[in-house]
Design an enzyme around this catalytic site. Structure first.
Site, PDB file in Angstrom:
ATOM      1  N   GLY A   1       0.822  -1.212   0.000  1.00 42.00           N
ATOM      2  CA  GLY A   1       0.000   0.000   0.000  1.00 42.00           C
ATOM      3  C   GLY A   1       0.851   1.254   0.000  1.00 42.00           C
ATOM      4  CB  SER A   2       0.154   4.597   1.369  1.00 43.02           C
ATOM      5  OG  SER A   2      -1.040   4.795   0.628  1.00 43.02           O
ATOM      6  CB  THR A   3       4.523   1.382   3.435  1.00 43.90           C
ATOM      7  OG1 THR A   3       4.315   0.143   2.757  1.00 43.90           O
ATOM      8  CG2 THR A   3       3.607   1.455   4.651  1.00 43.90           C
TER       9      THR A   3
ATOM     10  CE  LYS B   1       0.349   6.570  -1.864  1.00 44.51           C
ATOM     11  NZ  LYS B   1      -0.805   7.191  -1.175  1.00 44.51           N
TER      12      LYS B   1
END
Length: 509
Positions: free
Chosen positions: A230-232, A234
């Site tokens: 997920g957003s980790t 990014k």
């Protein structure tokens, strides 16, 4: 001597020579094979005829050997903290074998290692009997306890790494199990416990009277489970964009929104920021603070799949025994490879850039990403065995820190740390803030299922640096719980406090 008698004599000599050759073959060449054969009960009984060496945490044993009245299994293993350390040490059992470090370091622990020969001879002469050597772990006791207490009523995993050396300071996987139930000398009880603990969550396989959680408690989720990050992820997209000059922390990337939506190429679908109006026109730093999907999907597109994949591999992805690190990740227990598959383009690349699509990461891999950022871009190879020691505490072998890769430049890593600190100060990572300590973090709420029809995973990755120079990098993932509402699942809320407790255990006095 007449001819027939001579023939008989020669034949007898041949038989004697063959017998001697066979005896030497069995006693010398095949000795180890027979000794290690699982059907050789004498070898098994011999292993339990003397105390086994211990695992040490900060110099103190977390295992012991208990004397019994059983003549076949005279000394049995005892695990002082049971489920807390099971994902690190593994188990050894008279009836179902051994795994993890109990298996990998068996020669040292059992006393069979050739480096213990002199000690073994001296012990025999002084009638002390055989004693195994010890395995000193890198684990920080307080950090391990904090991770276990934070996760023990949840399903998930946590890993903490010393960024400067790669030492694993904590590694927890839940639900866990008590290895003591497998170490006993009651064959039926061990068989029943093992059967129950290896049942999966399929109700058809779950026994009505089972006493154990069916969610595979013997699996090490920290090393062997991959999740959508997920957003980790990014952080990796940001690292690639900053390194390639496609972004600057305080400048807003050009994102071709239509209204509040970034559409996939040649599609009427896309990523919307309807619930995050602050993402429209946000700088790269602010986009990380708010975890803006559109900004990082566009940055991934700007960087291109080849460079984004290369950046992910510098942090440790796609490590199948070739490429950046040349070897699979063994700490020494082997970790499952984290994946950033090729062939992403258009909408696939956009989703991959925000940690979805086919991207998959282990908790230890995401801890390595943050550790690299905290260590001026240097990713150190994680390891959990610090020293192998004889019973007299002399060091037989010491693990030396090893550089895995230079993932980003020191300048880019400094930019990423500033951005991560802003996430904790002004963004989605506020639950991880520690007064007086430099903390940087990134939340992740990772979608799963077809069209996101299942509850998401909650991630939090972070680092902390104390005033005394102590530092730690942490990754925590919490699997969805049937008792938690979908809207209540968020990385900062569920995983953030656990990460904070682990960091405090390491950097605060």
């Amino acid at each position: 001597m007449n001819k027939p008698l001579r023939r008989v004599s020669v034949f007898c000599l041949i038989l004697v020579a063959a017998l001697m050759l066979r005896a030497n073959w069995v006693q010398v060449v095949k000795a180890d094979d027979y000794a290690n054969n699982t059907h050789n009960k004498r070898a098994i009984y011999e292993k339990y005829s003397h105390p086994r060496g211990d695992f040490l945490v900060e110099g103190k044993p977390i295992t012991s050997s208990v004397k019994t009245d059983d003549k076949q299994y005279e000394f049995l293993r005892k695990y002082e903290f049971g489920p807390m350390y099971a994902p690190v040490t593994g188990y050894i059992s008279p009836f179902v074998g051994k795994n993890l470090l109990e298996s990998i370091d068996d020669d040292i622990l059992s006393g069979k290692d050739s480096r213990l020969f002199v000690r073994k001879v001296l012990d025999t002469v002084t009638n002390k009997g055989t004693r195994g050597g010890n395995v000193a772990l890198t684990i920080n006791a307080k950090a391990q306890e904090a991770a276990y207490n934070g996760l023990k009523d949840k399903t998930g995993a946590a890993v903490a790494i010393d960024p400067d050396t790669g030492k694993v300071l904590a590694m927890v996987s839940t639900p866990s199990y008590d290895p003591n139930v497998l170490a006993q000398n009651d064959r039926n009880a061990v068989a029943e416990a093992y059967d129950q603990m290896t049942l999966d969550s399929d109700p058809k396989r779950k026994k009505p009277d089972t006493k154990f959680d069916p969610k595979m408690p013997m699996d090490n989720r920290a090393l062997r489970y991959t999740y959508p990050p997920g957003s980790t992820f990014k952080l990796i997209t940001a690292a690639a964009a900053l390194s390639e000059g496609k972004a600057k922390p305080n400048e807003a990337p050009t994102v071709p929104l239509k209204g509040d939506t970034l559409f996939y190429p040649s599609s009427n679908q896309g990523l919307s920021e309807a619930s995050h109006p602050g993402c429209v026109g946000a700088t790269t730093q602010r986009a990380l603070e708010l975890s803006c999907n559109t900004v990082f999907a566009q940055l991934g597109t700007d960087v291109g799949e080849a460079k984004l994949k290369e950046q992910a591999e510098k942090f440790g992805f796609n490590n199948f025994g070739k490429g950046v690190n040349d070897n699979p990740l063994d700490i020494p227990t082997r970790a499952k490879p984290s994946l950033f598959p090729g062939g992403n383009d258009g909408g696939q690349l956009m989703r991959a850039s925000i940690g979805q699509q086919s991207v998959a990461a282990t908790p230890i891999e995401m801890a390595m990403v943050v550790a690299g950022i905290a260590n001026n871009g240097k990713v150190m190879k994680p390891y959990v065995v610090d020293e192998l020691r004889a019973q007299n505490l002399s060091v037989l072998e010491k693990t030396q820190p090893q550089l895995a890769s230079q993932a980003v430049s020191p300048e880019v890593s400094a930019q990423l740390r500033d951005m991560m600190q802003a996430v904790v100060k002004d963004g989605t990572g506020k639950p991880a803030a520690i007064p007086g300590v430099e903390v940087g973090g990134k939340t992740g709420t990772a979608q799963q299922g077809l069209n996101n029809d299942k509850k998401p995973f909650a991630w939090f990755v972070s680092y902390a640096k104390g005033a005394d120079g102590k530092s730690v990098a942490v990754a925590v993932v919490v699997e969805p719980d049937d008792n938690v509402q979908r809207d209540d699942i968020a990385g900062g809320q569920l995983a953030g406090p656990i990460a904070k407790a682990i960091m405090e255990a390491v950097v605060k006095k």
